[in-house]
Design an enzyme around this catalytic site. Structure first.
Site, PDB file in Angstrom:
ATOM      1  N   ARG A   1      17.190  41.174  33.069  1.00 24.30           N
ATOM      2  CA  ARG A   1      17.963  41.276  31.822  1.00 24.30           C
ATOM      3  C   ARG A   1      19.126  40.286  31.796  1.00 24.30           C
ATOM      4  NH1 ARG A   1      15.048  45.662  32.857  1.00 24.30           N
ATOM      5  NH2 ARG A   1      14.575  47.196  31.245  1.00 24.30           N
TER       6      ARG A   1
ATOM      7  N   ASP B   1       9.253  54.114  40.053  1.00 16.01           N
ATOM      8  CA  ASP B   1       8.771  53.170  41.069  1.00 16.01           C
ATOM      9  C   ASP B   1       8.832  53.746  42.485  1.00 16.01           C
ATOM     10  OD1 ASP B   1       8.241  51.245  39.143  1.00 16.01           O
ATOM     11  OD2 ASP B   1      10.248  50.387  39.272  1.00 16.01           O
TER      12      ASP B   1
ATOM     13  N   GLY C   1       5.323  42.609  35.228  1.00 13.07           N
ATOM     14  CA  GLY C   1       5.168  43.259  33.925  1.00 13.07           C
ATOM     15  C   GLY C   1       6.466  43.251  33.147  1.00 13.07           C
TER      16      GLY C   1
ATOM     17  N   SER D   1      15.543  45.140  37.707  1.00 17.33           N
ATOM     18  CA  SER D   1      15.637  45.337  36.247  1.00 17.33           C
ATOM     19  C   SER D   1      16.858  44.624  35.685  1.00 17.33           C
ATOM     20  CB  SER D   1      15.742  46.826  35.932  1.00 17.33           C
ATOM     21  OG  SER D   1      14.566  47.489  36.317  1.00 17.33           O
TER      22      SER D   1
ATOM     23  N   GLN E   1      10.417  49.215  29.535  1.00 19.28           N
ATOM     24  CA  GLN E   1       9.970  47.859  29.194  1.00 19.28           C
ATOM     25  C   GLN E   1       9.656  47.771  27.706  1.00 19.28           C
ATOM     26  OE1 GLN E   1       6.683  46.908  31.781  1.00 19.28           O
ATOM     27  NE2 GLN E   1       7.969  46.888  33.609  1.00 19.28           N
TER      28      GLN E   1
ATOM     29  N   ARG F   1      -3.055  44.422  33.321  1.00 17.60           N
ATOM     30  CA  ARG F   1      -2.155  45.491  32.832  1.00 17.60           C
ATOM     31  C   ARG F   1      -2.085  45.529  31.307  1.00 17.60           C
ATOM     32  NH1 ARG F   1       3.170  45.434  36.315  1.00 17.60           N
ATOM     33  NH2 ARG F   1       3.399  47.468  35.312  1.00 17.60           N
TER      34      ARG F   1
HETATM   35  C1  S3P Z   1      11.213  48.516  34.431  1.00 18.96           C
HETATM   36  C2  S3P Z   1      10.656  49.642  33.872  1.00 18.96           C
HETATM   37  C3  S3P Z   1       9.604  50.440  34.523  1.00 18.96           C
HETATM   38  C4  S3P Z   1       9.481  50.120  36.009  1.00 18.96           C
HETATM   39  C5  S3P Z   1       9.524  48.654  36.281  1.00 18.96           C
HETATM   40  C6  S3P Z   1      10.830  48.054  35.777  1.00 18.96           C
HETATM   41  C7  S3P Z   1      12.231  47.772  33.680  1.00 18.96           C
HETATM   42  O1  S3P Z   1       8.363  50.159  33.894  1.00 18.96           O
HETATM   43  O2  S3P Z   1       8.296  50.666  36.530  1.00 18.96           O
HETATM   44  O3  S3P Z   1       9.412  48.378  37.664  1.00 18.96           O
HETATM   45  O4  S3P Z   1      12.931  46.917  34.265  1.00 18.96           O
HETATM   46  O5  S3P Z   1      12.365  48.022  32.471  1.00 18.96           O
HETATM   47  P1  S3P Z   1       7.892  50.938  32.559  1.00 18.96           P
HETATM   48  O6  S3P Z   1       8.797  50.560  31.468  1.00 18.96           O
HETATM   49  O7  S3P Z   1       6.488  50.436  32.315  1.00 18.96           O
HETATM   50  O8  S3P Z   1       7.934  52.395  32.918  1.00 18.96           O
END
Ligand code: S3P
Length: 438
Positions: A28, A320, A95, A24, A169, A123
């Site tokens: 960013r 996760d 995603g 994450s 996200q 997705r």
């Molecule tokens: C993430 C948020 C989570 C997580 C993903 C990473 C992020 O997803 O499952 O692996 O970096 O913001 P969601 O925002 O869909 O819960």
């Protein structure tokens, strides 16, 4: 090309090791680096497929991304300063990359095609598109899954938005778009989700506030027409990757493993909390601050585990980690009920179904009850001896390989290639601990 992998019962896993950087934070750092003016230097960036896809995307949008030894440098173009890419942006399996970058593209007058692999193209994107469309993004056609062509604008409208699902996200995509809109953009979340975007935005100089929401959760507000300044970012070890090695040490006999420099943000520590409730011998050592985040070494030793109920409110802090927690539950005494996991059906695969099916194939009683996952452990004995369908999901693959290290019979996953999307070196690190895997 799929690459099957097999894990065999292993004893005495030991080691003191580091896992790769947090996924994450890595996404960013690249994205904010591209939106900042000047130079952003990143150490510890996760060099996995998901992150490399984001690096390619920001480069295609005009940021310079360079690697020198273990340090990445991003030369940003300033908020609103990115350029039209020559071709589609392909986010592979990620995603996070796709959704966060939709927020960025929304604030630029450009037309961009977003695409990804088969799993990502299934997705849901409406959760991000709906608020971004309220801000002024246009979407070509009626579709809400990739591939999608998006048209951003220099005239975004600020938004106040209550998240219908707990998702960092979605929150992050809106905040990133909000940087480009005049005025204040607020995201209201009933359950706190990972806050790396907020922290890093502040670190790069954005005006951002976080207030308590009545009844729990947060109201996060970012001021638009923001100026971000390039900064040095250190990426700590990913707690979601560490969880696999710690889980292996908890269930394989006579094991003791320490993972160093793990990110300990309270928005990410639900797995450690739950494992401890199950009786796991886990110690947090040398906790300290680094680059605005708390990090620590985490030690796990083989433990007798018992089943617990995991409340829905804990889901965002371990979203996760449920597949690997389910592997611990398989070795525990009694029932573990993991509540409120509708979101797990929408990850790289339907993780509730994939986890329950894989456990059943390994001789463990497991079922999905609405949005809950139930695993009935029988106190340390798991048959194994199955071929697991991973559905292009890295965490399903890693979870069942961990299970195989302590099951009576070897466990094979149909495809281990997706592990490279988040945890390069997973097999090598486990082998180095003494695991029979390959
Ligand atoms: C993430 C948020 C989570 C997580 C993903 C990473 C992020 O997803 O499952 O692996 O970096 O913001 P969601 O925002 O869909 O819960």
């Amino acid at each position: 090309m799929s690459q099957p992998l097999t894990a065999r019962r292993s004893e005495g896993l030991t080691g003191r090791l580091k896992v790769p950087g947090d996924k994450s934070i890595s996404h960013r750092a690249l994205i904010l680096g591209a939106l900042a003016t000047g130079r952003t230097q990143i150490t510890g960036l996760l060099e996995a497929e998901d992150i490399l896809a984001t690096a390619r995307a920001v480069a295609a949008l005009g940021a310079d991304v360079m690697k020198d030894g273990d340090r990445y440098t991003v030369i940003g173009r300033g908020v609103g300063g990115l350029k039209q890419p020559d071709g589609p942006l392909d986010f592979g399996n990620s995603g996070t990359g796709a959704r966060l970058m939709m927020g960025v593209v929304a604030g630029h007058a450009m037309t961009v095609e977003f695409t990804g692999d088969e799993s990502l193209c299934r997705r849901p994107m409406a959760r991000v598109l709906t608020p971004l469309q309220e801000m002024g993004l246009e979407v070509e056609g009626e579709g809400t899954t990739l591939p999608l062509t998006l048209r951003g604008t220099q005239d975004l409208i600020p938004l106040r938005y209550e998240l219908p699902v707990a998702s960092a996200q979605v929150k992050s995509a809106i905040l990133l778009a909000g940087l480009h809109a005049p005025g204040r953009t607020s995201v209201i979340e009933a359950m706190p989700t990972r806050d790396h975007t907020e922290r890093m935005l502040r670190y790069f100089g954005a005006e951002i506030s976080v207030e308590d929401r009545e009844g729990g959760g947060n109201i996060v507000t970012v001021c638009g027409d923001a100026e971000l300044t390039g900064a040095s970012v250190y990426v700590p070890s990913d707690p979601s990757s560490a969880a696999f090695l710690l889980a292996a040490a908890l269930i394989a006999p006579n094991s003791e493993v320490t993972v160093e420099g793990v990110l300990m943000s309270p928005t990410r520590t639900g797995f450690l909390e739950t494992a401890r409730e199950m009786g796991a011998d886990i110690e947090i050592l040398d906790q300290h601050e680094a680059s605005g985040e708390t990090i620590a070494n985490v030690r796990a030793r083989t433990s007798n585990l018992k089943g617990v109920t995991v409340p829905a409110a804990r889901a965002p802090s371990m979203i996760d980690e449920y597949p690997v927690l389910a592997m611990l539950a398989a070795f525990a005494e009694g029932e573990t009920r993991m509540q409120g996991l509708a979101e797990l059906k929408l990850k790289e695969s339907d993780r509730l179904a994939a986890t329950a099916a894989g456990l059943s194939a390994c001789g463990v009683e497991a079922e999905v009850d609405g949005d809950d996952l139930i695993v009935r452990g029988n106190g340390g004995a798991v048959e194994g001896g199955a071929m697991i369908t991973t559905h292009m999901d890295h965490r399903i693959a890693m979870s069942f390989l961990v299970l195989g290290l302590a099951a009576a019979e070897p466990v094979t996953v149909d495809d281990g290639s997706m592990i490279a999307t988040s945890f390069p070196g997973f097999v090598e690190l486990l082998s180095g601990m003494g695991a029979e895997i390959g």
